[in-house]
Design an enzyme around this catalytic site. Structure first.
Site, PDB file in Angstrom:
ATOM      1  N   LYS A  22       0.850  -1.216   0.000  1.00 36.59           N
ATOM      2  CA  LYS A  22       0.000   0.000   0.000  1.00 36.59           C
ATOM      3  C   LYS A  22       0.869   1.243   0.000  1.00 36.59           C
ATOM      4  CE  LYS A  22      -1.745   1.521   4.079  1.00 36.59           C
ATOM      5  NZ  LYS A  22      -1.435   2.907   4.452  1.00 36.59           N
ATOM      6  N   ASN A  23       1.889   1.256   0.873  1.00 31.29           N
ATOM      7  CA  ASN A  23       2.672   2.482   1.076  1.00 31.29           C
ATOM      8  C   ASN A  23       3.697   2.727  -0.013  1.00 31.29           C
ATOM      9  OD1 ASN A  23       1.105   2.897   3.271  1.00 31.29           O
ATOM     10  ND2 ASN A  23       2.647   2.267   4.767  1.00 31.29           N
ATOM     11  N   CYS A 116      -5.180  11.968  12.355  1.00 32.31           N
ATOM     12  CA  CYS A 116      -5.925  10.727  12.155  1.00 32.31           C
ATOM     13  C   CYS A 116      -5.889   9.982  13.481  1.00 32.31           C
ATOM     14  CB  CYS A 116      -5.298   9.907  11.029  1.00 32.31           C
ATOM     15  SG  CYS A 116      -3.735   9.192  11.521  1.00 32.31           S
ATOM     16  N   ARG A 121      -0.143  14.125  12.709  1.00 36.03           N
ATOM     17  CA  ARG A 121       0.333  14.007  11.333  1.00 36.03           C
ATOM     18  C   ARG A 121       0.619  15.369  10.676  1.00 36.03           C
ATOM     19  NH1 ARG A 121      -1.153   8.743   9.893  1.00 36.03           N
ATOM     20  NH2 ARG A 121       0.596   8.758   8.444  1.00 36.03           N
ATOM     21  N   ASP A 306       4.544   0.426  12.051  1.00 38.70           N
ATOM     22  CA  ASP A 306       3.308  -0.204  11.578  1.00 38.70           C
ATOM     23  C   ASP A 306       3.168  -1.641  12.052  1.00 38.70           C
ATOM     24  OD1 ASP A 306       3.402   1.449   8.319  1.00 38.70           O
ATOM     25  OD2 ASP A 306       2.883   2.148  10.326  1.00 38.70           O
ATOM     26  N   ARG A 398      -8.330  -0.698   4.600  1.00 44.48           N
ATOM     27  CA  ARG A 398      -7.403   0.286   4.023  1.00 44.48           C
ATOM     28  C   ARG A 398      -6.056  -0.349   3.695  1.00 44.48           C
ATOM     29  NH1 ARG A 398      -5.972   4.213   7.854  1.00 44.48           N
ATOM     30  NH2 ARG A 398      -4.579   4.789   6.174  1.00 44.48           N
TER      31      ARG A 398
END
Ligand code: EPZ
Length: 421
Positions: A22-23, A116, A121, A306, A398
């Protein structure tokens, strides 16, 4: 809203293939704005964050198609240079479009991404770098407006923190700047190297990505590029944690073991055996894990923030006490209140979590607080005795492609029901 209903205490075994990162896919899709023409991106995961990014690309004027895991982006025509609030709110990391839109159109307006679930952030490092490249930056009333008079110009930029997003935004903007840009104290995550590979395929001249100093020799224009996204190291490590805390034995394919280096040491310290064979990784877990004395999350190549939640979840069952220090985000322990409902013994004091291992967890009804915290709760449910229900408001989708399907293939007893089912 969806629910994952898990019948726990089943040993995970079997094999699973890891989807694209994803990243990595997110900044590469954003960068397709500056690679003017047809971009073909393979191994693009099916995730809601990717869908949100595709919506933004279409809003900006791109033609975007998906066929299985290949996404094509025709960025020949860009008709907008702003991202409306509703699209920004869908995904705060849309800030990654900033450098791309600015360098393609000379102007960009987007609403400040805001915080978030895991922290405030801020984007000050992004804006400082963009300003040093010669853009005029205005940040007021919740809007960020950047404008250039002509081309951006190359310069030296030292990052106050090796921010992943800021490194990406600056690299994308500098790719077509006039002159050479040197980024020092750059983020070194594998996703940075993947983005540089994509941009270089479009004609960019970027050297040193993956190291702390990146040198970008600006070129006039970039063209469309074809690229295959690297595997998702965070997803891979999450499934290893699930296997580890169920005494399991799993083989993961389509991984890059070198990207998991910082995490594999922790699995081995907890008593797991990890064997690497090319792009395959096999983990064999003991019946009961050992504690891990200290895990400190750090920028790559340190232990990834993460993976903090999934690994904390597995350590709740270890023999002995484990200590975790979260140095990257200020509120990344929200899931712990939910883990305690399984009978876990964890104390949090600021950035520190002290996990006293217990011999067993019991099933619980819990609510997922964020993307990685949600996966941590599923992992606890897989190991707990009895039934667990994890309620999730779209966080897990997500970052994990159909986790219930992957885990079921690994012998987990997990069912997903969606509200509108
Ligand atoms: C990327 O976020 C990832 N997201 C995050 O993954 C990941 O946790 C993070 O990097 C760290 O590895 C994507 O790539 C889409 P940072 P990013 O800028 O770029 C502070 C997930 O679960 N900071 O490296 O936002 C910031 O507050 C997500 O997949 C500033 O102060 O991370 C944080 O404390 C979560 N000013 C630290 O730096 C800035 O301008 C790291 O942030 C930028 C960041």
């Amino acid at each position: 809203m969806c629910k994952y209903v898990i019948e726990g205490a089943h040993r995970l075994y079997g094999s699973a293939e890891i989807h694209g990162a994803k990243n990595s896919a997110l900044p590469i899709l954003a960068a397709s704005i500056v690679c003017k023409g047809m971009n073909v991106i393979h191994n693009c995961p099916e995730l809601s964050d990717i869908d949100a990014t595709v919506n933004i690309l279409r809003h900006l004027g791109c033609t975007v198609r998906r066929e299985n895991d290949t996404v094509t982006v025709d960025s020949s025509v860009i008709t907008q240079n702003g991202i409306p609030d509703d699209l920004m709110r869908e995904m705060r990391s849309s800030v990654i479009f900033l450098g791309a839109i600015l360098s393609r159109t000379g102007e960009v307006t987007l609403s400040t991404p805001g915080g978030c679930e895991i922290g405030l952030r801020p984007i000050d490092i992004h804006l400082d770098g963009i300003e040093k490249l010669g853009a005029e930056v205005l940040s007021e009333y919740g809007l960020v407006k950047c404008r250039t008079n002509g081309r951006l110009h190359g310069t030296k930029i030292n990052l106050s923190f090796p921010s992943v997003g800021a490194t990406e935004n600056i690299m994308i903007a500098a790719a077509t700047a006039d002159g050479v840009t040197v980024i020092t104290n750059a983020a070194r995550e594998p996703e940075i190297s993947d983005l540089a590979d994509f941009l270089n395929r479009g004609g960019a001249r970027i050297a040193g990505a993956g190291e702390s100093t990146i040198v970008i020799e600006g070129v006039r224009e970039l063209t469309g590029a074809e690229h295959t996204v690297i595997p998702d190291r965070i997803v891979a490590a999450s499934y290893l944690a699930a296997a580890a805390c169920t005494g399991g034995s799993v083989e993961l394919s389509n991984v890059i073991p070198a990207h998991l280096e910082p995490v594999l040491n922790v699995f081995e310290e907890s008593g797991c055996r990890v064997d690497v064979n090319g792009r395959k990784l096999v983990l064999n877990a003991p019946n009961r894990l050992k504690n891990v004395k200290m895990i400190r999350t750090m920028p790559y190549p340190g232990f990834p923030t993460d993976i903090q939640a999934p690994v904390a979840s597995m350590l709740t069952l270890a023999r002995g006490t484990s200590l975790i220090v979260e140095t990257i985000f200020e509120s990344r322990y929200k899931y712990i209140g939910e883990l305690v409902r399984f009978g876990a013994k964890i104390n949090v004091d600021g950035r520190m979590a002290v996990i006293e291992g217990v011999p067993s967890l019991h099933g619980a009804s819990v609510v997922s607080p964020d993307l990685r915290g949600g996966m941590a709760l599923i992992i606890a449910g897989l190991a707990a005795e009895g039934t667990t229900v994890v309620e999730d408001d779209g966080h897990i989708d997500r970052g994990y492609e159909f986790p219930e399907r992957v885990l079921s293939k690994l012998n987990a007893k997990i069912k997903r029901t969606d509200q509108d089912d």
